[in-house]
Design a protein around this motif. Structure first.
Motif, PDB file in Angstrom:
ATOM      1  N   THR A  52       0.575  -1.257  -0.257  1.00 54.63           N
ATOM      2  CA  THR A  52       0.173  -0.043   0.174  1.00 54.63           C
ATOM      3  C   THR A  52       0.690   1.741  -0.022  1.00 54.63           C
ATOM      4  O   THR A  52       0.647   2.388  -0.897  1.00 54.63           O
ATOM      5  CB  THR A  52      -1.028  -0.254   1.352  1.00 54.63           C
ATOM      6  N   ASN A  53       1.509   0.888   1.139  1.00 56.13           N
ATOM      7  CA  ASN A  53       2.505   2.064   1.440  1.00 56.13           C
ATOM      8  C   ASN A  53       3.255   2.594  -0.565  1.00 56.13           C
ATOM      9  O   ASN A  53       3.054   3.661  -0.792  1.00 56.13           O
ATOM     10  CB  ASN A  53       3.752   1.896   1.688  1.00 56.13           C
ATOM     11  N   TYR A  58      -1.786  -3.810 -13.898  1.00 52.45           N
ATOM     12  CA  TYR A  58      -1.834  -3.241 -12.520  1.00 52.45           C
ATOM     13  C   TYR A  58      -1.937  -1.999 -12.044  1.00 52.45           C
ATOM     14  O   TYR A  58      -1.966  -0.837 -11.709  1.00 52.45           O
ATOM     15  CB  TYR A  58      -1.708  -3.435 -11.140  1.00 52.45           C
ATOM     16  N   ILE A  59      -0.455  -1.974 -11.880  1.00 54.54           N
ATOM     17  CA  ILE A  59       0.036  -0.374 -12.248  1.00 54.54           C
ATOM     18  C   ILE A  59      -0.360   0.945 -13.573  1.00 54.54           C
ATOM     19  O   ILE A  59      -0.598   1.881 -13.235  1.00 54.54           O
ATOM     20  CB  ILE A  59       2.197  -0.380 -12.536  1.00 54.54           C
ATOM     21  N   GLU A  60      -0.430   0.996 -14.557  1.00 51.61           N
ATOM     22  CA  GLU A  60      -0.897   0.944 -15.363  1.00 51.61           C
ATOM     23  C   GLU A  60      -2.402   1.680 -14.741  1.00 51.61           C
ATOM     24  O   GLU A  60      -3.010   2.956 -14.833  1.00 51.61           O
ATOM     25  CB  GLU A  60      -1.639   0.885 -17.262  1.00 51.61           C
ATOM     26  N   ARG A  61      -2.838   0.897 -14.267  1.00 47.31           N
ATOM     27  CA  ARG A  61      -4.894   1.453 -13.936  1.00 47.31           C
ATOM     28  C   ARG A  61      -4.906   1.592 -12.782  1.00 47.31           C
ATOM     29  O   ARG A  61      -5.517   2.597 -12.491  1.00 47.31           O
ATOM     30  CB  ARG A  61      -5.310  -0.309 -13.823  1.00 47.31           C
ATOM     31  N   GLU A  78      -4.172   5.290 -14.080  1.00 49.12           N
ATOM     32  CA  GLU A  78      -4.809   6.393 -14.664  1.00 49.12           C
ATOM     33  C   GLU A  78      -6.152   6.374 -13.260  1.00 49.12           C
ATOM     34  O   GLU A  78      -6.991   7.343 -13.489  1.00 49.12           O
ATOM     35  CB  GLU A  78      -6.111   4.794 -16.052  1.00 49.12           C
ATOM     36  N   LYS A  79      -6.935   5.570 -12.814  1.00 49.72           N
ATOM     37  CA  LYS A  79      -8.112   5.538 -12.021  1.00 49.72           C
ATOM     38  C   LYS A  79      -7.619   6.075 -10.534  1.00 49.72           C
ATOM     39  O   LYS A  79      -7.920   6.389  -9.483  1.00 49.72           O
ATOM     40  CB  LYS A  79      -8.358   3.877 -11.854  1.00 49.72           C
ATOM     41  N   GLY A  80      -6.225   5.801  -9.970  1.00 48.58           N
ATOM     42  CA  GLY A  80      -5.896   5.641  -8.698  1.00 48.58           C
ATOM     43  C   GLY A  80      -5.979   4.924  -7.844  1.00 48.58           C
ATOM     44  O   GLY A  80      -6.579   5.381  -6.135  1.00 48.58           O
ATOM     45  N   GLN A  81      -6.824   3.733  -8.315  1.00 48.70           N
ATOM     46  CA  GLN A  81      -7.871   2.704  -6.788  1.00 48.70           C
ATOM     47  C   GLN A  81      -6.153   1.918  -6.691  1.00 48.70           C
ATOM     48  O   GLN A  81      -5.370   1.111  -7.105  1.00 48.70           O
ATOM     49  CB  GLN A  81      -8.466   2.425  -7.908  1.00 48.70           C
ATOM     50  N   LEU A  82      -6.119   1.557  -5.512  1.00 49.36           N
ATOM     51  CA  LEU A  82      -4.931   0.794  -4.677  1.00 49.36           C
ATOM     52  C   LEU A  82      -5.375  -0.615  -4.683  1.00 49.36           C
ATOM     53  O   LEU A  82      -6.339  -0.772  -4.784  1.00 49.36           O
ATOM     54  CB  LEU A  82      -4.953   1.898  -2.828  1.00 49.36           C
ATOM     55  N   ASN A  83      -4.996  -1.112  -4.823  1.00 46.12           N
ATOM     56  CA  ASN A  83      -4.389  -2.324  -4.687  1.00 46.12           C
ATOM     57  C   ASN A  83      -3.686  -3.015  -3.207  1.00 46.12           C
ATOM     58  O   ASN A  83      -2.948  -3.430  -3.359  1.00 46.12           O
ATOM     59  CB  ASN A  83      -4.197  -3.465  -6.366  1.00 46.12           C
TER      60      ASN A  83
END
Length: 386
Positions: A118-119, A185-188, A191-196
Motif C-alpha cells: 500500500t505504501n 495493475y500499475i497502469e490501472r 489512470e484510476k488511482g485505485q489502490l490494491n
C-alpha cells in the motif's frame, strides 16, 4: 588197515579243498580292494552316447563390457526447479495451488495482503502527480518564454525538474513490479488511482508444484520459499555407488535404467555427474544421469536401478550357460578327455550380454563345457548317490 586208509583219504581231500577255496576267496578280495581307485566327487565320466549331449569349447578372449547395477531413485532436475516466495512482507489470504498441480508461467499461486505494498502504491501516485505537474510547468514555461515573460534559464530549471520527476516515477513503478504487482495493475493505478492491497505470488515458469510451504493466515517474508515448481519433462536418476567401484565409472558412460514400478520398461541415458566426495555415512559416491520424461511416467522419489555399462575390452569369459552354482561358488566343467569332465571352481565377474568375465580359473585354450553344464552337474550328483 585198508578200510582205515580209505576213510581218512576223503576227509583229507575235503579239508584241502576247503582251505583252497578260502585262500582263493581271500586273494580275490585283496586284489579287488587294491584295484578300486579313490573316488573323486568332482569327476564325471559318461558314455560316448551321453557325451554327445554336451558341447565343449576352448576358453578364448571375448569383448566384454563390465556392467554394474547401482541402486538409485528418481529426482527432479534441479536445473529445471524454481523456488517461489512472496516479494513483500504480509499475511497470506488465499492459496490457489496444491502439491501436484500443473501451473503455467504467470499464474497466481497465492495472495498476500501487505501494508508495504500500500505504501509503495501511494509513493507511485505521488511520483505520478509530481511528474504530471512538472510536465505542465514545462509547457507553461515554453509559452511564457515565447511571450518574452521569462528567460531561458527558468525553462531549463523546469525541464530539469521534469526529468527528475519522470525518473522518480519510473523508480516507483519498478518498486511495485518488484513487489509482485503486474504491469497492467500499475497502469490501472495511474489512470484510476485505485489502490490494491493484495500482492500475488506468481509462478515464474510452467511446471508441477512439488512442494508447498504456505497456508492461509501465515505471515510470509521475502525470501521464504513458499512453492517449489519443477519441469518434469526431464528428470535426474541419482545412484549411490560403493566406494570400491569408484574408479570404474566415468562421465559419458552408457546407463540403462529400470524402475520396478514400471515393470519391464527401460530408459537409456549417460552418466552426467560423478561426485568427487564419498558420503561418510554410507561409504558411497553419487552418480547421476538425466532422462527425458515427456510422458511423465517417471515420478520423483521412485526407486530405480542404474546399470552402468563400461567400455568393452578383451578378456577371458564364459557363457552364462556354462556356469554351475555349487556350495555358494561358481564352477565350470573342464573337459579332461572324451567323456571325462571335472567340476572346477572359478571366480567370475558380473554378467554382460550373456558372458561372465573369468577373473580366476582355467587358462586360455582349456576346453570348457558351454552347452549342457546343468545336466552334466545333475549326472555328477546322481553318481554321488550311487
Amino acid at each position: 588197515m585198508n578200510d582205515k586208509h580209505m576213510n581218512f583219504r576223503p576227509a583229507l581231500l575235503a579239508a584241502l579243498l576247503a582251505a583252497s577255496v578260502l585262500a582263493g576267496c581271500g586273494k580275490g578280495q585283496d586284489t579287488k580292494a587294491a584295484a578300486a581307485p579313490a573316488t573323486d566327487p568332482n569327476l564325471v565320466v559318461v558314455s560316448a552316447e551321453m557325451a554327445r549331449n554336451f558341447r565343449a569349447a576352448p576358453l578364448a578372449l571375448q569383448a566384454v563390457s563390465i556392467e554394474r547395477d547401482v541402486p538409485g531413485r528418481i529426482e527432479a532436475n534441479e536445473q529445471l526447479v524454481t523456488r517461489i516466495g512472496a516479494s513483500v512482507t504480509g499475511r497470506v489470504t488465499e492459496v490457489f495451488a496444491e502439491v501436484g498441480a500443473r501451473v503455467k508461467a504467470g499464474q497466481v499461486l497465492a495472495r498476500v495482503t501487505s501494508p508495504e505494498l500500500t505504501n509503495a502504491q501511494l509513493a507511485y501516485l505521488r511520483a505520478s502527480s509530481a511528474s504530471t505537474q512538472a510536465e505542465r510547468a514545462v509547457e507553461r514555461a515554453r509559452q511564457l518564454i515565447q511571450a518574452d515573460v521569462i528567460g531561458s534559464a527558468e525553462l531549463q530549471r523546469r525541464e530539469a525538474e521534469l526529468s527528475i520527476a519522470r525518473a522518480e516515477l519510473r523508480a516507483s513503478a519498478d518498486q511495485l513490479m518488484l513487489l509482485g504487482m503486474p504491469e497492467g495493475y500499475i497502469e490501472r493505478l495511474r489512470e484510476k488511482g485505485q489502490l490494491n492491497s493484495y500482492a500475488g505470488i506468481i509462478a515464474t515458469r510452467s511446471g508441477v508444484v512439488i512442494e508447498r510451504k504456505v497456508s492461509q493466515g501465515q505471515v510470509a517474508q521475502p525470501g521464504d520459499p513458499l512453492f517449489t515448481l519443477a519441469d518434469l519433462s526431464n528428470v535426474w536418476v541419482v545412484g549411490a555407488m560403493p566406494e570400491q567401484d569408484a574408479a570404474s565409472v566415468v562421465m559419458g558412460q552408457k546407463v540403462e535404467i529400470s524402475v520396478p514400478a514400471l515393470g519391464q520398461r527401460r530408459f537409456n541415458g549417460k552418466v552426467v555427474f560423478v561426485s568427487d566426495t564419498i558420503s561418510p555415512d554410507t561409504r558411497t559416491l553419487v552418480v547421476r544421469t538425466q532422462v527425458d520424461n515427456t510422458d511423465r511416467a517417471l515420478k520423483p522419489q521412485m526407486l530405480a536401478t542404474l546399470r552402468i555399462i563400461g567400455q568393452a575390452r578383451q578378456q577371458l569369459a564364459v557363457p552364462e550357460a556354462a556356469v554351475v552354482r555349487d556350495n555358494d561358488r561358481d564352477h565350470v566343467f573342464v573337459q579332461l578327455a572324451a567323456g571325462q569332465y571335472r567340476l572346477t571352481p572359478v571366480d567370475l565377474g558380473p554378467a554382460s550380454n550373456g558372458l561372465r568375465p573369468l577373473l580366476k580359473g582355467p587358462a586360455e585354450g582349456t576346453p570348457v563345457v558351454v552347452d549342457g553344464a546343468f545336466h552334466l552337474n545333475n549326472e555328477r550328483k546322481r553318481a554321488e548317490l550311487e
